[in-house]
Design a protein around this motif. Structure first.
Motif, PDB file in Angstrom:
ATOM      1  N   ARG A 179      23.770  52.491  26.901  1.00 53.67           N
ATOM      2  CA  ARG A 179      24.829  53.120  27.696  1.00 53.67           C
ATOM      3  C   ARG A 179      24.961  52.443  29.062  1.00 53.67           C
ATOM      4  O   ARG A 179      26.062  52.198  29.549  1.00 53.67           O
ATOM      5  N   ASN A 180      23.832  52.092  29.650  1.00 59.05           N
ATOM      6  CA  ASN A 180      23.841  51.437  30.955  1.00 59.05           C
ATOM      7  C   ASN A 180      24.475  50.045  30.872  1.00 59.05           C
ATOM      8  O   ASN A 180      25.302  49.655  31.708  1.00 59.05           O
ATOM      9  N   GLU A 181      24.091  49.276  29.836  1.00 59.98           N
ATOM     10  CA  GLU A 181      24.646  47.928  29.640  1.00 59.98           C
ATOM     11  C   GLU A 181      26.146  47.988  29.359  1.00 59.98           C
ATOM     12  O   GLU A 181      26.909  47.127  29.802  1.00 59.98           O
ATOM     13  N   CYS A 182      26.547  49.026  28.624  1.00 59.38           N
ATOM     14  CA  CYS A 182      27.965  49.216  28.303  1.00 59.38           C
ATOM     15  C   CYS A 182      28.777  49.433  29.586  1.00 59.38           C
ATOM     16  O   CYS A 182      29.846  48.832  29.771  1.00 59.38           O
ATOM     17  N   ASP A 183      28.261  50.278  30.485  1.00 58.42           N
ATOM     18  CA  ASP A 183      28.952  50.537  31.749  1.00 58.42           C
ATOM     19  C   ASP A 183      29.039  49.283  32.611  1.00 58.42           C
ATOM     20  O   ASP A 183      30.050  49.042  33.286  1.00 58.42           O
ATOM     21  N   ILE A 184      27.966  48.474  32.582  1.00 62.74           N
ATOM     22  CA  ILE A 184      27.970  47.216  33.353  1.00 62.74           C
ATOM     23  C   ILE A 184      29.076  46.298  32.824  1.00 62.74           C
ATOM     24  O   ILE A 184      29.859  45.729  33.603  1.00 62.74           O
ATOM     25  N   LEU A 185      29.173  46.191  31.489  1.00 64.59           N
ATOM     26  CA  LEU A 185      30.194  45.320  30.893  1.00 64.59           C
ATOM     27  C   LEU A 185      31.603  45.877  31.132  1.00 64.59           C
ATOM     28  O   LEU A 185      32.546  45.118  31.344  1.00 64.59           O
ATOM     29  N   LEU A 186      31.727  47.205  31.089  1.00 61.80           N
ATOM     30  CA  LEU A 186      33.028  47.825  31.386  1.00 61.80           C
ATOM     31  C   LEU A 186      33.478  47.481  32.808  1.00 61.80           C
ATOM     32  O   LEU A 186      34.668  47.234  33.047  1.00 61.80           O
ATOM     33  N   ALA A 187      32.523  47.457  33.735  1.00 61.28           N
ATOM     34  CA  ALA A 187      32.836  47.087  35.122  1.00 61.28           C
ATOM     35  C   ALA A 187      33.325  45.637  35.196  1.00 61.28           C
ATOM     36  O   ALA A 187      34.282  45.318  35.915  1.00 61.28           O
ATOM     37  N   HIS A 188      32.684  44.754  34.413  1.00 66.70           N
ATOM     38  CA  HIS A 188      33.111  43.344  34.364  1.00 66.70           C
ATOM     39  C   HIS A 188      34.514  43.224  33.771  1.00 66.70           C
ATOM     40  O   HIS A 188      35.367  42.501  34.291  1.00 66.70           O
ATOM     41  N   VAL A 189      34.745  43.946  32.663  1.00 65.69           N
ATOM     42  CA  VAL A 189      36.040  43.872  31.974  1.00 65.69           C
ATOM     43  C   VAL A 189      37.150  44.450  32.853  1.00 65.69           C
ATOM     44  O   VAL A 189      38.274  43.934  32.868  1.00 65.69           O
ATOM     45  N   ALA A 190      36.833  45.517  33.592  1.00 65.24           N
ATOM     46  CA  ALA A 190      37.820  46.108  34.505  1.00 65.24           C
ATOM     47  C   ALA A 190      38.322  45.053  35.492  1.00 65.24           C
ATOM     48  O   ALA A 190      39.521  44.989  35.799  1.00 65.24           O
ATOM     49  N   GLY A 191      37.413  44.220  35.974  1.00 68.47           N
ATOM     50  CA  GLY A 191      37.801  43.138  36.890  1.00 68.47           C
ATOM     51  C   GLY A 191      38.668  42.099  36.194  1.00 68.47           C
ATOM     52  O   GLY A 191      39.631  41.585  36.772  1.00 68.47           O
ATOM     53  N   ILE A 192      38.331  41.812  34.938  1.00 69.85           N
ATOM     54  CA  ILE A 192      39.088  40.806  34.167  1.00 69.85           C
ATOM     55  C   ILE A 192      40.524  41.255  33.925  1.00 69.85           C
ATOM     56  O   ILE A 192      41.464  40.463  34.028  1.00 69.85           O
ATOM     57  N   ILE A 193      40.715  42.533  33.589  1.00 71.69           N
ATOM     58  CA  ILE A 193      42.055  43.008  33.221  1.00 71.69           C
ATOM     59  C   ILE A 193      42.827  43.623  34.391  1.00 71.69           C
ATOM     60  O   ILE A 193      43.985  44.037  34.226  1.00 71.69           O
ATOM     61  N   GLY A 194      42.180  43.687  35.565  1.00 68.01           N
ATOM     62  CA  GLY A 194      42.874  44.186  36.755  1.00 68.01           C
ATOM     63  C   GLY A 194      43.091  45.682  36.751  1.00 68.01           C
ATOM     64  O   GLY A 194      44.081  46.175  37.307  1.00 68.01           O
ATOM     65  N   ARG A 195      42.182  46.411  36.131  1.00 70.54           N
ATOM     66  CA  ARG A 195      42.301  47.873  36.045  1.00 70.54           C
ATOM     67  C   ARG A 195      41.074  48.540  36.643  1.00 70.54           C
ATOM     68  O   ARG A 195      40.019  47.914  36.810  1.00 70.54           O
ATOM     69  N   THR A 196      41.168  49.847  36.919  1.00 69.13           N
ATOM     70  CA  THR A 196      40.018  50.572  37.455  1.00 69.13           C
ATOM     71  C   THR A 196      38.975  50.767  36.360  1.00 69.13           C
ATOM     72  O   THR A 196      39.296  50.676  35.161  1.00 69.13           O
ATOM     73  N   PHE A 197      37.760  51.054  36.779  1.00 73.27           N
ATOM     74  CA  PHE A 197      36.687  51.338  35.818  1.00 73.27           C
ATOM     75  C   PHE A 197      37.066  52.536  34.946  1.00 73.27           C
ATOM     76  O   PHE A 197      36.872  52.528  33.727  1.00 73.27           O
ATOM     77  N   GLU A 198      37.648  53.569  35.583  1.00 73.92           N
ATOM     78  CA  GLU A 198      38.018  54.798  34.857  1.00 73.92           C
ATOM     79  C   GLU A 198      39.051  54.510  33.764  1.00 73.92           C
ATOM     80  O   GLU A 198      38.909  54.971  32.631  1.00 73.92           O
ATOM     81  N   GLU A 199      40.088  53.746  34.101  1.00 76.77           N
ATOM     82  CA  GLU A 199      41.127  53.388  33.118  1.00 76.77           C
ATOM     83  C   GLU A 199      40.516  52.584  31.968  1.00 76.77           C
ATOM     84  O   GLU A 199      40.822  52.805  30.790  1.00 76.77           O
ATOM     85  N   THR A 200      39.646  51.642  32.308  1.00 74.04           N
ATOM     86  CA  THR A 200      39.023  50.761  31.317  1.00 74.04           C
ATOM     87  C   THR A 200      38.118  51.554  30.388  1.00 74.04           C
ATOM     88  O   THR A 200      38.136  51.361  29.160  1.00 74.04           O
ATOM     89  N   GLN A 201      37.341  52.462  30.941  1.00 73.53           N
ATOM     90  CA  GLN A 201      36.432  53.281  30.145  1.00 73.53           C
ATOM     91  C   GLN A 201      37.203  54.175  29.161  1.00 73.53           C
ATOM     92  O   GLN A 201      36.810  54.338  27.996  1.00 73.53           O
ATOM     93  N   LYS A 202      38.310  54.717  29.639  1.00 75.40           N
ATOM     94  CA  LYS A 202      39.138  55.590  28.793  1.00 75.40           C
ATOM     95  C   LYS A 202      39.633  54.843  27.558  1.00 75.40           C
ATOM     96  O   LYS A 202      39.571  55.342  26.428  1.00 75.40           O
ATOM     97  N   VAL A 203      40.123  53.627  27.753  1.00 80.25           N
ATOM     98  CA  VAL A 203      40.641  52.831  26.633  1.00 80.25           C
ATOM     99  C   VAL A 203      39.495  52.394  25.709  1.00 80.25           C
ATOM    100  O   VAL A 203      39.658  52.318  24.494  1.00 80.25           O
ATOM    101  N   TYR A 204      38.353  52.124  26.283  1.00 79.24           N
ATOM    102  CA  TYR A 204      37.156  51.779  25.485  1.00 79.24           C
ATOM    103  C   TYR A 204      36.869  52.864  24.457  1.00 79.24           C
ATOM    104  O   TYR A 204      36.622  52.581  23.270  1.00 79.24           O
ATOM    105  N   PHE A 205      36.933  54.125  24.884  1.00 80.62           N
ATOM    106  CA  PHE A 205      36.657  55.246  23.968  1.00 80.62           C
ATOM    107  C   PHE A 205      37.786  55.442  22.957  1.00 80.62           C
ATOM    108  O   PHE A 205      37.544  55.764  21.803  1.00 80.62           O
ATOM    109  N   VAL A 206      39.029  55.227  23.386  1.00 82.50           N
ATOM    110  CA  VAL A 206      40.173  55.401  22.476  1.00 82.50           C
ATOM    111  C   VAL A 206      40.125  54.370  21.346  1.00 82.50           C
ATOM    112  O   VAL A 206      40.355  54.697  20.177  1.00 82.50           O
ATOM    113  N   LEU A 207      39.819  53.127  21.679  1.00 81.49           N
ATOM    114  CA  LEU A 207      39.834  52.051  20.683  1.00 81.49           C
ATOM    115  C   LEU A 207      38.527  51.936  19.897  1.00 81.49           C
ATOM    116  O   LEU A 207      38.477  51.254  18.876  1.00 81.49           O
ATOM    117  N   GLY A 208      37.492  52.599  20.372  1.00 81.43           N
ATOM    118  CA  GLY A 208      36.213  52.546  19.670  1.00 81.43           C
ATOM    119  C   GLY A 208      36.271  53.200  18.308  1.00 81.43           C
ATOM    120  O   GLY A 208      37.004  54.162  18.097  1.00 81.43           O
TER     121      GLY A 208
END
Length: 562
Positions: A179-208
């Motif tokens: 879970r910790n590693e997942c959040d770290i990667l979500l933070a990296h991806v949020a930077g890549i796609i230009g979105r907030t961590f919250e927005e990125t995490q939400k889509v992560y769960f929807v597409l999972g």
């Protein structure tokens, strides 16, 4: 005489031109047979889509990645398409008889086949509207992929940012994350796609997915990876159309097979001479409205059948749905699963085998006939496919003696989902005419359903014209606002109405295939309001909100038939 000043074009006019260019470009590319979406050949398509900025694709014209649009598109395209450099659109060419396993997108019934790691084949059997739908979705996907690539490439394309390397390591090594590693990667991806961590995490769960919770990371990586290959190594993605698809499109091949299957069942069951009522709807509302209160009276709360229909709509109540289907099968309902490729299932209901006194209906209208009516319920068509299927269904069939036999079609009812321009999700629209977007075609008709019939039903009802659009994925606020504010008095938009009415008018007024006095009924329930921010189709489905309007419309249609 003073010369009038020529005004600059409005956004609605620009958007209208963009839609026209999109369709001309798509038809040209289809005729050509092959193109590279991010190359010169796909440039007109990309530029028109970026100018149009459809509501469903949100921030497509901005630097940040559009997430709601991404979810919407991925639910309508096959899983794994983001990994494929070659996408081939085919007709039904026999892949179902091969070892390839069909991949069916969650929100679009179409068979797709992963040929190898680089190629995805998508079967197109529903006409040009389906091709337009797929091409606009793919163009959106590729535009978004280049946003990712441009954000991660540095040193003039010779290196990538640190965050991308972290994502690449996880995806290529199929690394299981805590879970910790997942959040770290979500933070990296949020930077890549230009979105907030919250927005990125939400889509992560929807597409999972249950077996693949990290699917979102894979999607972002492969979209970006193929875009990087296009920019750095000039390895362009390509879309092709098979020769068989180009031969068959527009020739009603699948619609004719589909209609003939229905007519064979009518003949076999000796129903072909009876009064026929065609309903274009889903595969549950007509069946449930007639049979469910008879089978499950104890499940009705406060003498309100809607409570039963809400219960039946819930995923966990498969046993209740099975009981209704089994009872219906024994009491006049014949189910015809589609084998033609149209993806339109059919139910034929012989009302002579129904004890109407046990239902919520009375036989006041059918008493005028010597024989009880037959109801044909056809599942939703898709865009131009509505013309093909209705046109073929209304054609006469040949009897054993070679003579033509005309079906005794008494009424045709069209119920469907539509975008509403006044009101919100779950409201009802009663059209007085269909306006075909992008053409001068308009189809006024006498609708047997009236706004006043729905008073006291617990739903808001709006009456007016409906626009039949070339594709829901191409609508923007400027055009819709023009239709809403102008003297066209448009109340909503959908994709099939003008196509259905064109077939009905041709069959009844010109070709003489059915009676010129055929009754027509149109009613739609709102799936979204494209004029409201956050209320487009990309914002999610109706859920149980759609149950009330669906069954209210069904009830009004059946009351007129019975």
């Amino acid at each position: 005489m003073q010369q009038s000043k020529i005004k600059g074009r409005t956004r609605a006019q620009e958007s209208s031109s963009a839609i026209e260019r999109l369709y001309i470009s798509m038809r040209h590319l289809f005729s050509r047979g092959f193109y590279k979406p991010m190359g010169i050949s796909g440039d007109a398509l990309r530029q028109a889509l970026l100018l149009l900025r459809p509501e469903i694709y949100g921030t497509i014209a901005e630097e940040k990645v559009e997430l709601n649009g991404l979810i919407y598109v991925l639910e309508r395209l096959p899983i794994g398409i983001e990994e494929c450099r070659y996408i081939n659109l085919t007709a039904d060419e026999g892949y179902s008889n091969s070892h390839f396993k069909p991949i069916i997108p969650p929100k679009r019934r179409r068979n797709c086949y992963r040929i190898d790691k680089d190629q995805m084949n998508i079967e197109v059997t529903r006409g040009r509207s389906e091709i337009y739908d797929i091409l606009t979705h793919l163009t959106f996907l590729f535009i978004e992929s280049h946003k990712i690539a441009e954000r991660v490439l540095i040193e003039e394309g010779t290196d990538t940012v640190r965050e991308w390397k972290k994502l690449e390591e996880v995806v290529l090594n199929n690394k299981k994350l805590s879970r910790n590693e997942c959040d770290i990667l979500l933070a990296h991806v949020a930077g890549i796609i230009g979105r907030t961590f919250e927005e990125t995490q939400k889509v992560y769960f929807v597409l999972g997915e249950k077996n693949n919770p990290d699917r979102f990371f894979q999607i972002i990586y492969w979209l970006g990876s193929l875009a990087i290959s296009e920019i750095v190594d000039n390895l362009k993605r390509a879309i092709s159309f098979s020769p068989i698809l180009r031969e068959r499109i527009g020739h009603h091949i699948y619609g004719e097979i589909w209609a003939n299957n229905i007519k064979e069942v009518l003949i076999e069951k000796k129903l072909a001479d009876r009064p026929i009522h065609i309903i274009s709807a889903n595969m549950h509302s007509v069946m449930n409205s007639i049979y469910a209160p008879v089978v499950l009276p104890q499940q009705i709360e406060n003498n309100n059948p809607i409570s039963l229909y809400v219960l039946l709509s819930k995923e966990e109540n498969e046993d209740l749905r099975h009981q209704v289907k089994e009872y219906a099968k024994e009491n006049g309902l014949t189910f015809i699963p589609d084998i033609s490729g149209t993806n339109i299932d059919v139910q034929i209901i012989d009302t002579e085998k129904i004890d109407i006194s046990k239902t919520q209906y009375t036989s006041k209208n059918s008493l005028e006939h010597d024989e009880k009516p037959v109801i044909i319920v056809m599942d939703y068509a898709f865009g131009e496919q509505a013309y093909e299927t209705m046109d073929e269904l209304l054609k006469p069939f040949k009897c054993d003696n070679g003579k033509k036999h005309h079906l005794n079609v008494d009424s045709i009812s069209i119920m469907g989902k539509a975008g509403i321009l006044e009101g919100g999700k779950g409201d009802i629209m009663i059209p007085s005419s269909h306006i075909f977007e992008g053409t001068a075609d308009n189809y006024p008709f006498k609708n047997q359903l009236k706004k006043k019939m729905f008073e006291g039903c617990g739903v808001n009802v709006y009456a007016g014209s409906m626009v039949t659009v070339l594709g829901t994925s191409l609508q923007n606020k400027d055009i819709l606002k023009f239709f809403y504010d102008s003297t066209w008095s448009v109340t909503g938009l959908e994709m099939e109405g003008a196509h259905y009415q064109k077939a009905i008018q041709a069959a009844s007024k010109i070709r003489g295939n059915i009676s010129s006095k055929v009754k027509v009924r149109y009613a739609y329930y709102a799936s979204d309001n494209p004029l409201e921010t956050g209320s487009t189709l990309a914002s999610g489905g109706l859920g149980t909100t759609g149950v009330l309007p669906t069954y209210v419309i069904t009830q009004k249609i059946l009351e007129q038939i019975f």
